[in-house]
Write a protein that holds these residues in place. Structure first.
Motif, PDB file in Angstrom:
ATOM      1  N   ILE A   1      -8.142  10.268 -11.813  1.00  0.00           N
ATOM      2  CA  ILE A   1      -7.790   8.967 -12.363  1.00  0.00           C
ATOM      3  C   ILE A   1      -8.346   7.875 -11.463  1.00  0.00           C
ATOM      4  CG2 ILE A   1      -5.695   9.885 -13.432  1.00  0.00           C
ATOM      5  CD1 ILE A   1      -4.086   8.581 -11.204  1.00  0.00           C
ATOM      6  N   THR A   2      -8.386   6.646 -11.983  1.00  0.00           N
ATOM      7  CA  THR A   2      -8.867   5.504 -11.200  1.00  0.00           C
ATOM      8  C   THR A   2      -7.747   4.482 -11.061  1.00  0.00           C
ATOM      9  OG1 THR A   2      -9.654   4.209 -13.104  1.00  0.00           O
ATOM     10  CG2 THR A   2     -11.165   5.853 -12.179  1.00  0.00           C
ATOM     11  N   VAL A   3      -7.820   3.687 -10.000  1.00  0.00           N
ATOM     12  CA  VAL A   3      -6.848   2.620  -9.800  1.00  0.00           C
ATOM     13  C   VAL A   3      -7.574   1.376  -9.293  1.00  0.00           C
ATOM     14  CG1 VAL A   3      -6.289   3.395  -7.434  1.00  0.00           C
ATOM     15  CG2 VAL A   3      -4.676   1.938  -8.695  1.00  0.00           C
ATOM     16  N   GLY A   4      -7.375   0.267 -10.004  1.00  0.00           N
ATOM     17  CA  GLY A   4      -7.929  -1.006  -9.578  1.00  0.00           C
ATOM     18  C   GLY A   4      -6.916  -1.775  -8.747  1.00  0.00           C
TER      19      GLY A   4
ATOM     20  N   ASP B   1      -7.777  -2.925   0.405  1.00  0.00           N
ATOM     21  CA  ASP B   1      -9.045  -2.437   0.961  1.00  0.00           C
ATOM     22  C   ASP B   1      -8.857  -2.073   2.439  1.00  0.00           C
ATOM     23  OD1 ASP B   1     -11.640  -1.762   1.428  1.00  0.00           O
ATOM     24  OD2 ASP B   1     -12.425  -3.810   1.392  1.00  0.00           O
ATOM     25  N   THR B   2      -8.189  -0.956   2.667  1.00  0.00           N
ATOM     26  CA  THR B   2      -8.026  -0.413   4.009  1.00  0.00           C
ATOM     27  C   THR B   2      -8.432   1.057   3.986  1.00  0.00           C
ATOM     28  OG1 THR B   2      -5.722   0.295   3.680  1.00  0.00           O
ATOM     29  CG2 THR B   2      -6.085  -1.975   4.439  1.00  0.00           C
ATOM     30  N   ARG B   3      -8.898   1.534   5.107  1.00  0.00           N
ATOM     31  CA  ARG B   3      -9.375   2.909   5.158  1.00  0.00           C
ATOM     32  C   ARG B   3      -8.230   3.901   4.938  1.00  0.00           C
ATOM     33  NH1 ARG B   3     -14.465   2.286   6.339  1.00  0.00           N
ATOM     34  NH2 ARG B   3     -15.128   0.559   7.674  1.00  0.00           N
ATOM     35  N   GLY B   4      -7.054   3.540   5.397  1.00  0.00           N
ATOM     36  CA  GLY B   4      -5.912   4.422   5.219  1.00  0.00           C
ATOM     37  C   GLY B   4      -5.542   4.591   3.758  1.00  0.00           C
ATOM     38  N   PHE B   5      -5.496   3.470   3.003  1.00  0.00           N
ATOM     39  CA  PHE B   5      -5.128   3.539   1.589  1.00  0.00           C
ATOM     40  C   PHE B   5      -6.207   4.261   0.776  1.00  0.00           C
ATOM     41  CE2 PHE B   5      -5.228   1.647  -2.721  1.00  0.00           C
ATOM     42  CZ  PHE B   5      -3.982   2.081  -3.157  1.00  0.00           C
ATOM     43  N   VAL B   6      -7.475   3.969   1.052  1.00  0.00           N
ATOM     44  CA  VAL B   6      -8.570   4.625   0.327  1.00  0.00           C
ATOM     45  C   VAL B   6      -8.551   6.124   0.584  1.00  0.00           C
ATOM     46  CG1 VAL B   6     -11.081   4.828   0.192  1.00  0.00           C
ATOM     47  CG2 VAL B   6     -10.020   2.565   0.247  1.00  0.00           C
ATOM     48  N   LYS B   7      -8.314   6.520   1.826  1.00  0.00           N
ATOM     49  CA  LYS B   7      -8.253   7.949   2.154  1.00  0.00           C
ATOM     50  C   LYS B   7      -7.096   8.625   1.443  1.00  0.00           C
ATOM     51  CE  LYS B   7      -7.941  11.090   6.111  1.00  0.00           C
ATOM     52  NZ  LYS B   7      -7.829  11.194   7.599  1.00  0.00           N
ATOM     53  N   GLU B   8      -5.941   7.942   1.390  1.00  0.00           N
ATOM     54  CA  GLU B   8      -4.770   8.516   0.731  1.00  0.00           C
ATOM     55  C   GLU B   8      -4.998   8.660  -0.770  1.00  0.00           C
ATOM     56  OE1 GLU B   8       0.063   8.146   1.202  1.00  0.00           O
ATOM     57  OE2 GLU B   8      -1.242   6.569   1.973  1.00  0.00           O
ATOM     58  N   CYS B   9      -5.676   7.684  -1.385  1.00  0.00           N
ATOM     59  CA  CYS B   9      -5.998   7.781  -2.817  1.00  0.00           C
ATOM     60  C   CYS B   9      -6.861   8.995  -3.111  1.00  0.00           C
ATOM     61  CB  CYS B   9      -6.710   6.510  -3.282  1.00  0.00           C
ATOM     62  SG  CYS B   9      -5.645   5.073  -3.492  1.00  0.00           S
ATOM     63  N   ARG B  10      -7.886   9.184  -2.318  1.00  0.00           N
ATOM     64  CA  ARG B  10      -8.794  10.301  -2.558  1.00  0.00           C
ATOM     65  C   ARG B  10      -8.099  11.641  -2.338  1.00  0.00           C
ATOM     66  NH1 ARG B  10     -13.788   6.983   0.158  1.00  0.00           N
ATOM     67  NH2 ARG B  10     -14.501   6.018  -1.800  1.00  0.00           N
ATOM     68  N   ALA B  11      -7.130  11.675  -1.415  1.00  0.00           N
ATOM     69  CA  ALA B  11      -6.363  12.901  -1.217  1.00  0.00           C
ATOM     70  C   ALA B  11      -5.493  13.210  -2.423  1.00  0.00           C
ATOM     71  CB  ALA B  11      -5.506  12.771   0.045  1.00  0.00           C
TER      72      ALA B  11
ATOM     73  N   ARG C   1       0.824  -1.212   0.000  1.00  0.00           N
ATOM     74  CA  ARG C   1       0.000   0.000   0.000  1.00  0.00           C
ATOM     75  C   ARG C   1       0.858   1.261   0.000  1.00  0.00           C
ATOM     76  NH1 ARG C   1      -2.523  -3.756   3.173  1.00  0.00           N
ATOM     77  NH2 ARG C   1      -1.547  -3.009   5.092  1.00  0.00           N
ATOM     78  N   ALA C   2       1.978   1.226   0.715  1.00  0.00           N
ATOM     79  CA  ALA C   2       2.862   2.392   0.739  1.00  0.00           C
ATOM     80  C   ALA C   2       3.475   2.642  -0.636  1.00  0.00           C
ATOM     81  CB  ALA C   2       3.953   2.187   1.790  1.00  0.00           C
ATOM     82  N   ALA C   3       3.919   1.564  -1.305  1.00  0.00           N
ATOM     83  CA  ALA C   3       4.508   1.707  -2.636  1.00  0.00           C
ATOM     84  C   ALA C   3       3.455   2.158  -3.648  1.00  0.00           C
ATOM     85  CB  ALA C   3       5.123   0.379  -3.083  1.00  0.00           C
ATOM     86  N   ALA C   4       2.232   1.667  -3.507  1.00  0.00           N
ATOM     87  CA  ALA C   4       1.158   2.074  -4.419  1.00  0.00           C
ATOM     88  C   ALA C   4       0.900   3.570  -4.295  1.00  0.00           C
ATOM     89  CB  ALA C   4      -0.112   1.290  -4.110  1.00  0.00           C
ATOM     90  N   ALA C   5       0.910   4.093  -3.080  1.00  0.00           N
ATOM     91  CA  ALA C   5       0.681   5.531  -2.885  1.00  0.00           C
ATOM     92  C   ALA C   5       1.786   6.350  -3.537  1.00  0.00           C
ATOM     93  CB  ALA C   5       0.590   5.836  -1.390  1.00  0.00           C
ATOM     94  N   VAL C   6       3.022   5.879  -3.439  1.00  0.00           N
ATOM     95  CA  VAL C   6       4.145   6.593  -4.064  1.00  0.00           C
ATOM     96  C   VAL C   6       3.988   6.614  -5.579  1.00  0.00           C
ATOM     97  CG1 VAL C   6       6.638   6.535  -4.462  1.00  0.00           C
ATOM     98  CG2 VAL C   6       5.733   6.111  -2.175  1.00  0.00           C
ATOM     99  N   MET C   7       3.663   5.466  -6.170  1.00  0.00           N
ATOM    100  CA  MET C   7       3.531   5.394  -7.630  1.00  0.00           C
ATOM    101  C   MET C   7       2.339   6.204  -8.132  1.00  0.00           C
ATOM    102  SD  MET C   7       4.643   1.450  -8.525  1.00  0.00           S
ATOM    103  CE  MET C   7       3.425   0.684  -7.467  1.00  0.00           C
ATOM    104  N   LEU C   8       1.239   6.186  -7.376  1.00  0.00           N
ATOM    105  CA  LEU C   8       0.078   6.989  -7.778  1.00  0.00           C
ATOM    106  C   LEU C   8       0.394   8.479  -7.684  1.00  0.00           C
ATOM    107  CD1 LEU C   8      -2.778   4.944  -6.069  1.00  0.00           C
ATOM    108  CD2 LEU C   8      -2.425   5.234  -8.523  1.00  0.00           C
ATOM    109  N   GLY C   9       1.234   8.839  -6.724  1.00  0.00           N
ATOM    110  CA  GLY C   9       1.650  10.230  -6.625  1.00  0.00           C
ATOM    111  C   GLY C   9       2.453  10.676  -7.832  1.00  0.00           C
TER     112      GLY C   9
END
Length: 360
Positions: free
Chosen positions: A254-257, A263-273, A237-245
């Motif tokens: 954009i969307t990410v599957g 499926d964690t609240r932290g990752f979903v919140k970070e995506c929306r941010a 999840r941490a690496a996914a946030a870096v790459m999405l950034g």
């Protein structure tokens, strides 16, 4: 009339290596694209050798070095020693690397030493980015819809190399672990200290491993970003946030599957941010329920993302069956990252070649 079983060599020949490679050979377009990318990296290559300008023997040309490294991935060659052996007698390999028939082939240890020089200057990362730019220039990327996932990369180290960090078991046989619990907090591999004990599920054994992460574009499944980390339960999840950034846009959502592990609240919140819509598979068995609700799942795009995200497994399957990432034969996070990034660059090139045949 029966032909004679005789053999004789001409003193001189005018045959060129180019004549031995069929016009339809799949390596031809790949070599053209690689040469275009390497030409743009000339300044970086010059910076790599500025410290050696005062003297010394010429090193392996970085362009030849990187073409040879790609061959090792594309043809599943397990070691540098075997690669140098095949370049010696394989005319196709000599042509691709850029060696003439008379050119001597490097020693395998010299090749490995020069390969390690590329890590400091991130040359392989720039080559990977060049494959992404090629795909973008050909209109093969959507730039809007992505998928993310990680895969386990087995380290080049065995269980017998795991010892206590405090050295209390130095007088104990390495294969005797009866009655002692091993943990990444108290133990480490003496062969590859960067690797970590990790298992993907409760049914799988814990192995010394790394994690490789990729972000793919949903249009054709091409890899647009890569990341390598130590094996950890939160690393995906941490690496996914870096790459999405890296691919996010302030003006375009954009969307990410992704699968249930995201499926964690932290990752979903970070995506929306990050202005990213998380099309994450719902983990209904999770304590507290899924972080994704009907506001997301009711849209048709969510179902499409769940179908397309499974294509990400193709790059992992190719990298482990053809490429070398099932169990890497290098040690240390930096070297593993180089191998993983190069493998994904080679995967993109093979996909580009296939797509070029469909869309000339």
């Amino acid at each position: 009339m029966r032909g004679a079983d005789s053999y004789s060599e001409s003193l001189f020949t005018t045959v060129k290596l180019e004549d031995f490679v069929p016009a339809s050979h799949p390596l031809r377009p790949i070599r053209t694209w690689i040469n275009e990318a390497l030409a743009k990296m000339d300044e970086r290559f010059s910076a790599m050798y500025e410290a050696d300008i005062k003297g010394g023997r010429p090193s392996i040309a970085p362009e030849k070095l990187m073409r040879a490294m790609l061959l090792q991935v594309l043809y599943s060659i397990r070691s540098e020693r075997q690669l140098m052996e095949q370049v010696t007698y394989n005319l196709l390999f000599r042509w691709f690397v850029g060696l003439s028939i008379d050119d001597p082939v490097w020693n395998h240890s010299v090749f490995s030493k020069n390969r390690d020089r590329l890590i400091e200057h991130e040359a392989v990362t720039q080559l990977f980015n060049a494959t992404v730019e090629m795909a973008k220039a050909r209109g093969l990327l959507s730039g809007e819809h992505f998928s993310v996932d990680g895969t386990l990369i087995q380290a080049w180290a065995g269980h017998k190399s795991i010892r206590r960090k405090d050295g209390n078991d130095d007088d104990r046989p390495p294969e005797n672990w009866h009655g002692e619990k091993r943990s990444n907090d108290t133990h480490e591999s003496k062969t590859d200290p960067d690797s970590r004990l990790y298992r993907k599920s409760n049914a799988a054994p814990a192995l010394l491993s790394y994690l490789g992460h990729v972000l793919t574009d949903n249009r054709h499944g091409l890899v647009v970003d890569v990341h390598t980390t130590q094996a950890d339960g939160k690393a995906e999840r941490a690496a996914a946030a870096v790459m999405l950034g890296d691919v996010r846009s302030d003006t375009q959502r954009i969307t990410v599957g992704a699968d249930k592990a995201y499926d964690t609240r932290g990752f979903v919140k970070e995506c929306r941010a990050l202005n990213v819509t998380p099309h994450v598979a719902q983990n209904l068995k999770r304590n507290g329920g899924s972080a994704i609700d009907a506001r997301t799942t009711r849209h048709a795009g969510y179902e499409i993302s769940q179908i397309k995200r499974k294509c990400i497994e193709q790059c992992f399957g190719w990298g482990k069956s053809v490429g070398p990432i099932r169990q890497v034969m290098v040690r240390g996070l930096a070297k593993v990252d180089q191998v993983f990034t190069l493998t994904m660059a080679a995967y993109n090139l093979t996909r580009l070649r296939g797509l070029a045949e469909v869309r000339p």
